[in-house]
Design a protein around this motif. Sequence first.
Motif, short mmCIF file in Angstrom:
data_model
loop_
_atom_site.label_atom_id
_atom_site.label_comp_id
_atom_site.label_asym_id
_atom_site.label_seq_id
_atom_site.Cartn_x
_atom_site.Cartn_y
_atom_site.Cartn_z
N LYS A 212 0.83 -1.21 0.00
CA LYS A 212 0.00 0.00 0.00
C LYS A 212 0.86 1.25 0.00
O LYS A 212 0.61 2.20 -0.75
CB LYS A 212 -0.92 0.00 1.22
CG LYS A 212 -1.74 1.26 1.37
CD LYS A 212 -2.50 1.27 2.69
CE LYS A 212 -3.19 2.62 2.90
NZ LYS A 212 -3.88 2.68 4.21
N ASP A 213 1.90 1.25 0.81
CA ASP A 213 2.77 2.43 0.92
C ASP A 213 3.64 2.63 -0.32
O ASP A 213 4.28 3.68 -0.45
CB ASP A 213 3.67 2.29 2.16
CG ASP A 213 2.88 2.40 3.46
OD1 ASP A 213 1.75 2.91 3.42
OD2 ASP A 213 3.40 1.97 4.51
N CYS A 214 3.67 1.65 -1.21
CA CYS A 214 4.41 1.78 -2.47
C CYS A 214 3.48 2.06 -3.66
O CYS A 214 3.93 2.11 -4.80
CB CYS A 214 5.23 0.53 -2.74
SG CYS A 214 6.65 0.34 -1.63
N GLY A 215 2.19 2.19 -3.39
CA GLY A 215 1.25 2.52 -4.45
C GLY A 215 0.79 1.34 -5.28
O GLY A 215 0.23 1.52 -6.36
N ILE A 216 0.99 0.12 -4.79
CA ILE A 216 0.50 -1.06 -5.50
C ILE A 216 -1.02 -1.12 -5.36
O ILE A 216 -1.57 -0.81 -4.30
CB ILE A 216 1.17 -2.34 -4.96
CG1 ILE A 216 2.65 -2.34 -5.38
CG2 ILE A 216 0.47 -3.59 -5.44
CD1 ILE A 216 3.49 -3.35 -4.68
#
Length: 468
Positions: A131-135
């Motif tokens: 989530k924090d990597c934008g996946i």
Amino acid sequence: MYYRLSDNIALRSWKFVPRAYYVKDDPYAKGLSKEEFDTLLLCDGEHDIAPDDMTNILEKRGFIEKCEKGASPSEWSMHKSYDHRYFPKMNFMITGKCNYNCLHCFNAADNAPLMTQWSFEDTLKLLDQAKDCGIHAFTITGGEPMVHPGFMDIVREIYKRGMFLEELNTNGYFITPEILGEFADIGCAPLIKISFDGIGCHDWMRNHKGAEQRTLDAIQLCIDNGFEVMAQTQVHRRNLDTLLPTAEKLDSMGVSRMRLIRTTEVTRWAENAPDSCLGIEEYYGAMLDFMSGYKNSGMKMDIVVWQFMKAHPVSKTYSLDAVLCKSGKYKATDPVCKGNRGMIGVTSGGDIVPCLQMSGYYEEFGIHLGNLHDTPLKELLSSGDYMSEVCRNLHKFLKENQKCAQCRYFGYCNGGCPALGLLFTGNRCGSDLTKCLFYENGWYDRCVKTMDGWLNLTRVEEFEKTNT
């Protein structure tokens, strides 16, 4: 006037992709103009915006909606910026274990004690990092992913974080009305990809009595409950005569796609079914025989032939997998594999790989590009061996592969599949033999003749002029 982002739109920025948005249940981000992006940034329920042509357009497109002052967008919708490169999807092998003992598979049940599996706690940490990597989208696979004791909890946790399950790879054994009901309750509607190896052959291939009927029942259950199904069929010397009757059965059930996959030359398969593996060109010939019968059958189901062809009977169109660039004018800066650049492969042991099809080879030869139990995902997506591998472009590839650099067909195939190049040559920049054979031995022309009357979406005028 106050506006907020619609709940199905999320603003995102990555390194080299500064202005983009996600739509819920669409795996890929799409670009925005600077004017569109700057306007959307102001649609936070706090800025008083004078309506104009841009706001009218964005409202009509469903990007924004009028609201009261202070009505903020959802947490998922609000703009997020990442300082690494864009990766929208993850192919997540949550377990290497399986309940079946398939003749061709290194994840078979008799190997299960040796197979690794993600703990639920470690899975939650990875989902937070994703989530924090934008996946945005996940494929869940195994082994058999539904043997994982936390399978449904993992699916729920993906949705709690604003991400979604795009595809599920399964043998179908554990699919029940209750599971499908839980999927529906959380808005989960993946493409369910179920292995089915042919009428009269499935029990033998899966090494499990009763597997065939159980799998057909699972397929029908999914379809009856409104889930799209792709049947995935291994192709080998022993089931060629069953392929067309199997397609007829699946089509009559409402399966949307059938994927035919050449069973590869792994040690386990050679031991269990000697001389059953088709050579590359044998496979091509068998698939054209199949397509010759299929195209005139009146069936509606799309056909995906691994590394060869995709056919769409409703529109009477097809495309050839070896033709990645039909003009022959490729961009040297394009990645060697667009799939690797778009989807992160994660093994049951935590290794990060360009694609899961490479994972067995990497494990066998001790190639490790990083492990998520040791290194945060964000770090692995910022620099290091994994990024060097998946971001290798065609220019760099040709510097390391003289055969492809000197080949007149490279502009069309762009080197083919890196996983197959590695398998056939042992070199990460090796030539994909399946594409070499396709072009060098006239398979383009044979495909065109077999599919006569259908539109070739990857038509290469040079080859057709040569062969007329």
